[in-house]
Structure formats: C-alpha cells, structure tokens
Design an enzyme around this catalytic site. Structure first.
Site, short mmCIF file in Angstrom:
data_model
loop_
_atom_site.label_atom_id
_atom_site.label_comp_id
_atom_site.label_asym_id
_atom_site.label_seq_id
_atom_site.Cartn_x
_atom_site.Cartn_y
_atom_site.Cartn_z
N HIS A 5 1.27 -9.83 6.33
CA HIS A 5 0.95 -8.25 6.08
C HIS A 5 0.17 -7.29 5.55
O HIS A 5 -1.07 -8.50 5.81
CB HIS A 5 1.68 -8.54 4.47
N GLU A 55 1.94 -4.29 2.84
CA GLU A 55 2.41 -3.87 1.19
C GLU A 55 1.13 -2.72 0.95
O GLU A 55 0.47 -1.82 1.48
CB GLU A 55 0.94 -5.30 0.31
N HIS A 74 -5.13 1.44 13.16
CA HIS A 74 -4.06 2.36 12.97
C HIS A 74 -2.91 0.91 13.34
O HIS A 74 -2.78 -0.06 13.32
CB HIS A 74 -3.54 3.07 14.37
N GLU A 117 0.39 4.46 15.04
CA GLU A 117 0.90 5.27 16.23
C GLU A 117 2.18 4.45 16.71
O GLU A 117 2.42 3.82 15.98
CB GLU A 117 -0.41 4.24 17.44
#
Length: 140
Positions: A5, A55, A74, A117
């Site tokens: 994550h 997370e 991003h 994005e």
C-alpha cells in the site's frame, strides 16, 4: 516481494473518504482504530486492483502541517470516462487543476493536497467542453 500500500496522512477522515470513495469510487477494505495510539487506519482499493491499497492515516487531534512536498509525486487511476469522472468530481466541489483537454489526462487534488492523476482507459476521448477550453488551476 509484494507491493502492499501507499500511506497518506489526512486531517479530516470524513472529507478524505468522501473524495476517495464517493469521488473516485474506491472501496473501504478494512479499518483499524487504535485508541491507545490515537489513530485510525483506513485501507481503500479500486475494484480492478484490490491488492494495491491506499492507507489513510488519521492521527486524532493532530494539527501538524503535512505540507505539499513535491517529492511524493502523485497517485494515478485509470478511469472509464475521464470527462464524466471530472464532471462528477467538479460537482462535488473538487477543483480540476489540469482539465482533460486532450481527453486523456487530468489532475485533481485530495482534500489533503495529494496530487491525483486521472488517465482515460483505452484511447483518448474526443476533446469536449468545458474541458477543452478550461485553463489549468493551481498546482498538481
């Protein structure tokens, strides 16, 4: 090795969940409340990639400035219809920082200024208003 994550600190958990779940369509996979540590962790994922989670870390009562450092970059999401996704987010009050003028790519920011994005699935859509003539706003 397996990617697990990406963690993002958030100031307002409800606003972050609204953006990521209602706005982008992610699902809450699980949540961990830790009263002793005074934090909440919420794990989110997209239906097509349930193993690639975000997370959200909410530190209770924190007023720490998480800044807007550009070293992070991003998060990127592929969407079925970039025009519809941007219209939905704009209707929620999200600023479209880089509109999808090319029918392929857009940038927005989460309530905690995380750059997101959005990329059109497949071929770019034909240019369409209001996006085709909309200028960039702010930074992403």
């Amino acid at each position: 090795m397996k990617y697990l994550h990406t963690m993002i600190r958030v100031h307002d958990l409800d606003a972050a969940l609204k953006f990521f779940c209602e706005g982008l369509g992610l699902r809450e996979m699980r949540r961990k409340e830790n009263p002793a540590g005074k934090f909440t962790l919420v794990f989110l994922a997209a239906d097509e990639t349930p193993d690639a989670e975000i997370e959200l870390t909410y530190n209770w009562g924190s007023d720490e400035d998480y800044g807007s450092a550009r070293n992070f970059g991003h998060l990127a999401f592929r969407v079925d219809d970039i025009h519809a996704t941007c219209a939905h987010l704009a209707a929620m009050g999200v600023v479209i920082n880089r509109p999808p003028r090319d029918g392929h790519m857009a940038f927005v920011r989460s309530p905690d200024r995380i750059s997101i994005e959005l990329l059109q699935k497949g071929d770019p859509l034909p240019p369409a208003e209001p996006w085709a003539s909309m200028p960039n706003t702010g930074t992403w």
